[in-house]
Design a protein around this motif. Sequence first.
Motif, PDB file in Angstrom:
ATOM      1  N   CYS A 134      13.015  46.644   9.555  1.00  0.00           N
ATOM      2  CA  CYS A 134      14.040  45.639   9.850  1.00  0.00           C
ATOM      3  C   CYS A 134      13.483  44.227   9.676  1.00  0.00           C
ATOM      4  O   CYS A 134      13.171  43.799   8.573  1.00  0.00           O
ATOM      5  N   SER A 135      13.315  43.503  10.769  1.00  0.00           N
ATOM      6  CA  SER A 135      12.911  42.099  10.710  1.00  0.00           C
ATOM      7  C   SER A 135      11.420  41.894  10.921  1.00  0.00           C
ATOM      8  O   SER A 135      10.954  40.745  10.983  1.00  0.00           O
ATOM      9  N   GLY A 136      10.644  42.973  11.002  1.00  0.00           N
ATOM     10  CA  GLY A 136       9.199  42.823  11.114  1.00  0.00           C
ATOM     11  C   GLY A 136       8.589  42.114   9.926  1.00  0.00           C
ATOM     12  O   GLY A 136       7.456  41.635   9.987  1.00  0.00           O
ATOM     13  N   LEU A 137       9.357  42.006   8.848  1.00  0.00           N
ATOM     14  CA  LEU A 137       8.883  41.326   7.641  1.00  0.00           C
ATOM     15  C   LEU A 137       8.568  39.856   7.897  1.00  0.00           C
ATOM     16  O   LEU A 137       7.750  39.265   7.188  1.00  0.00           O
ATOM     17  N   PHE A 138       9.201  39.244   8.891  1.00  0.00           N
ATOM     18  CA  PHE A 138       8.922  37.832   9.186  1.00  0.00           C
ATOM     19  C   PHE A 138       7.433  37.632   9.466  1.00  0.00           C
ATOM     20  O   PHE A 138       6.841  36.645   9.032  1.00  0.00           O
ATOM     21  N   LEU A 139       6.832  38.543  10.212  1.00  0.00           N
ATOM     22  CA  LEU A 139       5.408  38.427  10.512  1.00  0.00           C
ATOM     23  C   LEU A 139       4.563  38.718   9.279  1.00  0.00           C
ATOM     24  O   LEU A 139       3.673  37.941   8.914  1.00  0.00           O
ATOM     25  N   LEU A 140       4.850  39.838   8.609  1.00  0.00           N
ATOM     26  CA  LEU A 140       4.003  40.266   7.492  1.00  0.00           C
ATOM     27  C   LEU A 140       4.047  39.294   6.319  1.00  0.00           C
ATOM     28  O   LEU A 140       3.047  39.111   5.621  1.00  0.00           O
ATOM     29  N   ALA A 141       5.206  38.677   6.091  1.00  0.00           N
ATOM     30  CA  ALA A 141       5.335  37.770   4.944  1.00  0.00           C
ATOM     31  C   ALA A 141       4.419  36.570   5.059  1.00  0.00           C
ATOM     32  O   ALA A 141       4.074  35.945   4.046  1.00  0.00           O
ATOM     33  N   GLU A 142       3.995  36.230   6.269  1.00  0.00           N
ATOM     34  CA  GLU A 142       3.096  35.097   6.437  1.00  0.00           C
ATOM     35  C   GLU A 142       1.738  35.351   5.793  1.00  0.00           C
ATOM     36  O   GLU A 142       1.014  34.403   5.476  1.00  0.00           O
ATOM     37  N   GLY A 143       1.391  36.626   5.585  1.00  0.00           N
ATOM     38  CA  GLY A 143       0.100  36.944   4.992  1.00  0.00           C
ATOM     39  C   GLY A 143       0.085  36.837   3.483  1.00  0.00           C
ATOM     40  O   GLY A 143      -0.977  36.999   2.866  1.00  0.00           O
ATOM     41  N   GLY A 144       1.244  36.572   2.862  1.00  0.00           N
ATOM     42  CA  GLY A 144       1.302  36.404   1.420  1.00  0.00           C
ATOM     43  C   GLY A 144       1.333  37.698   0.630  1.00  0.00           C
ATOM     44  O   GLY A 144       1.450  37.667  -0.599  1.00  0.00           O
ATOM     45  N   MET A 145       1.258  38.837   1.310  1.00  0.00           N
ATOM     46  CA  MET A 145       1.217  40.120   0.601  1.00  0.00           C
ATOM     47  C   MET A 145       2.511  40.415  -0.153  1.00  0.00           C
ATOM     48  O   MET A 145       2.506  41.114  -1.157  1.00  0.00           O
ATOM     49  N   PHE A 146       3.616  39.881   0.353  1.00  0.00           N
ATOM     50  CA  PHE A 146       4.913  40.174  -0.233  1.00  0.00           C
ATOM     51  C   PHE A 146       5.377  39.104  -1.230  1.00  0.00           C
ATOM     52  O   PHE A 146       6.480  39.198  -1.750  1.00  0.00           O
ATOM     53  N   ASP A 147       4.558  38.119  -1.491  1.00  0.00           N
ATOM     54  CA  ASP A 147       4.947  37.076  -2.453  1.00  0.00           C
ATOM     55  C   ASP A 147       5.228  37.716  -3.811  1.00  0.00           C
ATOM     56  O   ASP A 147       4.365  38.388  -4.390  1.00  0.00           O
ATOM     57  N   GLY A 148       6.439  37.532  -4.301  1.00  0.00           N
ATOM     58  CA  GLY A 148       6.823  38.084  -5.592  1.00  0.00           C
ATOM     59  C   GLY A 148       7.137  39.565  -5.573  1.00  0.00           C
ATOM     60  O   GLY A 148       7.481  40.129  -6.623  1.00  0.00           O
ATOM     61  N   ALA A 149       7.038  40.222  -4.411  1.00  0.00           N
ATOM     62  CA  ALA A 149       7.297  41.658  -4.309  1.00  0.00           C
ATOM     63  C   ALA A 149       8.670  41.895  -3.699  1.00  0.00           C
ATOM     64  O   ALA A 149       9.031  41.257  -2.703  1.00  0.00           O
ATOM     65  N   ASP A 150       9.434  42.792  -4.277  1.00  0.00           N
ATOM     66  CA  ASP A 150      10.754  43.099  -3.737  1.00  0.00           C
ATOM     67  C   ASP A 150      10.642  43.665  -2.334  1.00  0.00           C
ATOM     68  O   ASP A 150       9.719  44.436  -2.020  1.00  0.00           O
ATOM     69  N   ALA A 151      11.612  43.284  -1.474  1.00  0.00           N
ATOM     70  CA  ALA A 151      11.601  43.734  -0.083  1.00  0.00           C
ATOM     71  C   ALA A 151      13.029  43.738   0.433  1.00  0.00           C
ATOM     72  O   ALA A 151      13.955  43.223  -0.200  1.00  0.00           O
ATOM     73  N   THR A 152      13.203  44.334   1.603  1.00  0.00           N
ATOM     74  CA  THR A 152      14.484  44.253   2.285  1.00  0.00           C
ATOM     75  C   THR A 152      14.237  43.814   3.720  1.00  0.00           C
ATOM     76  O   THR A 152      13.129  43.936   4.245  1.00  0.00           O
ATOM     77  N   VAL A 153      15.285  43.303   4.343  1.00  0.00           N
ATOM     78  CA  VAL A 153      15.219  42.816   5.712  1.00  0.00           C
ATOM     79  C   VAL A 153      16.625  42.954   6.287  1.00  0.00           C
ATOM     80  O   VAL A 153      17.589  43.143   5.538  1.00  0.00           O
ATOM     81  N   HIS A 154      16.748  42.903   7.586  1.00  0.00           N
ATOM     82  CA  HIS A 154      18.073  43.016   8.201  1.00  0.00           C
ATOM     83  C   HIS A 154      19.026  41.986   7.588  1.00  0.00           C
ATOM     84  O   HIS A 154      18.689  40.808   7.486  1.00  0.00           O
ATOM     85  N   PHE A 155      20.211  42.447   7.179  1.00  0.00           N
ATOM     86  CA  PHE A 155      21.125  41.528   6.492  1.00  0.00           C
ATOM     87  C   PHE A 155      21.549  40.357   7.379  1.00  0.00           C
ATOM     88  O   PHE A 155      21.894  39.295   6.888  1.00  0.00           O
ATOM     89  N   GLY A 156      21.495  40.535   8.702  1.00  0.00           N
ATOM     90  CA  GLY A 156      21.841  39.437   9.593  1.00  0.00           C
ATOM     91  C   GLY A 156      20.806  38.325   9.607  1.00  0.00           C
ATOM     92  O   GLY A 156      21.094  37.206  10.022  1.00  0.00           O
ATOM     93  N   TYR A 157      19.593  38.638   9.157  1.00  0.00           N
ATOM     94  CA  TYR A 157      18.507  37.666   9.133  1.00  0.00           C
ATOM     95  C   TYR A 157      18.150  37.234   7.714  1.00  0.00           C
ATOM     96  O   TYR A 157      17.179  36.500   7.513  1.00  0.00           O
ATOM     97  N   ALA A 158      18.903  37.690   6.726  1.00  0.00           N
ATOM     98  CA  ALA A 158      18.515  37.480   5.328  1.00  0.00           C
ATOM     99  C   ALA A 158      18.418  35.997   4.974  1.00  0.00           C
ATOM    100  O   ALA A 158      17.447  35.558   4.347  1.00  0.00           O
ATOM    101  N   ARG A 159      19.429  35.214   5.354  1.00  0.00           N
ATOM    102  CA  ARG A 159      19.396  33.787   5.006  1.00  0.00           C
ATOM    103  C   ARG A 159      18.256  33.074   5.715  1.00  0.00           C
ATOM    104  O   ARG A 159      17.584  32.213   5.127  1.00  0.00           O
ATOM    105  N   ALA A 160      18.037  33.420   6.983  1.00  0.00           N
ATOM    106  CA  ALA A 160      16.952  32.789   7.729  1.00  0.00           C
ATOM    107  C   ALA A 160      15.604  33.137   7.106  1.00  0.00           C
ATOM    108  O   ALA A 160      14.716  32.286   7.002  1.00  0.00           O
ATOM    109  N   PHE A 161      15.453  34.380   6.673  1.00  0.00           N
ATOM    110  CA  PHE A 161      14.190  34.780   6.052  1.00  0.00           C
ATOM    111  C   PHE A 161      14.002  34.072   4.725  1.00  0.00           C
ATOM    112  O   PHE A 161      12.914  33.571   4.432  1.00  0.00           O
ATOM    113  N   GLN A 162      15.047  34.010   3.909  1.00  0.00           N
ATOM    114  CA  GLN A 162      14.929  33.381   2.599  1.00  0.00           C
ATOM    115  C   GLN A 162      14.602  31.898   2.727  1.00  0.00           C
ATOM    116  O   GLN A 162      13.879  31.345   1.892  1.00  0.00           O
TER     117      GLN A 162
END
Length: 356
Positions: A134-162
């Motif tokens: 779900c939204s655990g991606l907010f933490l992991l994305a800070e490490g740069g591992m997901f830069d340029g990599a496709d991912a999903t996140v809770h649709f309710g948080y999508a705009r905030a994450f982007q």
Amino acid sequence: MTMPNGNDGANPGQDAGPAPLHVSLVALPEAVVSTLSGIFDVMNAFSIVPQAGGLPRPAPFRVEIVGERAGPLMLASKVPVTVQRAVAEIERTDIVIVPSVLLGSGGWITGRYPELVAWSRAMHDRGALICSACSGLFLLAEGGMFDGADATVHFGYARAFQAVHPQVPIHPEQVLVVSGPRDELITSGASMTWHDLVLYLIARHAGATAAQTIARFFALQWHQDGLAPYMVFEGRRDHGDAAVQAAQDWLADHFSVANPLEEMIRHAGLAERTFKRRFTQATGLSPIAYVQRLRVEEAKRRLERTEASVDEISWQVGYEEPAFFRRLFRRVTGLSPGAYRRRFSVPAYPRPRDTA
């Protein structure tokens, strides 16, 4: 794919067979207890499910709740959990999972957990699978591992994450996304898709039969139709274009009229070409596509809450041709109107009985 076994603290004299994969389930104050405990229980369940289910022995996973420091930790749900080990003590693990986190009114605070971010990145560099529920991606994305990599996140948080991580391409309509050069980056979407995440991990490391057995035992569901049926359309309104805003305000109550585009242009007071360009730029959808999304959203509510026929609902939301409406509805939601009604209308058994 062969993964390194994080056997810190494991008993070397256990039954013959491959050593269990070490799963580090990350607890932090924003974590949601239901996701964390659900993942913990299911991935630790191999010893309680009947042997007849064909599950591997010994259990393929050894799950630990880890965090910044060991000891009690109050989660976002105001339920305490015990962190079993501090991440500073873990030099190697096979799977890192960050469960759902609850964002407050101020959103996610970037940089609040540098130790967890750095440790997750180090585990990735040493070969671990990195998973977000779900939204655990907010933490992991800070490490740069997901830069340029496709991912999903809770649709309710999508705009905030982007807004915080524009470098990560997200697909909130997808249930599960596996990416990275080693298929090592695994993300699941809206809250209960942690079911899909754990079943995927079980299938990947213990086989399809094990995943099916666990799914039956816990009545877990694969969300095979995707998340589009669950998503509620809300047109963008933070664009600052007053003319487009006026058209959107009018559409909110008049989307079912026969010729909505002409009326929108009239309310905006713009030339047709200019209006279409500005509307698309402001909302991300063409005017007609925007109208279609509003109509489908209203149709969804009527399918959920009324017993009107599909043909009648088609007419109520602005379509005289039911066949076109059915095609449009399936294209937007991924389900036929009838299938949508069966999934989302309240079944008879939980409804209050008539006491008259």
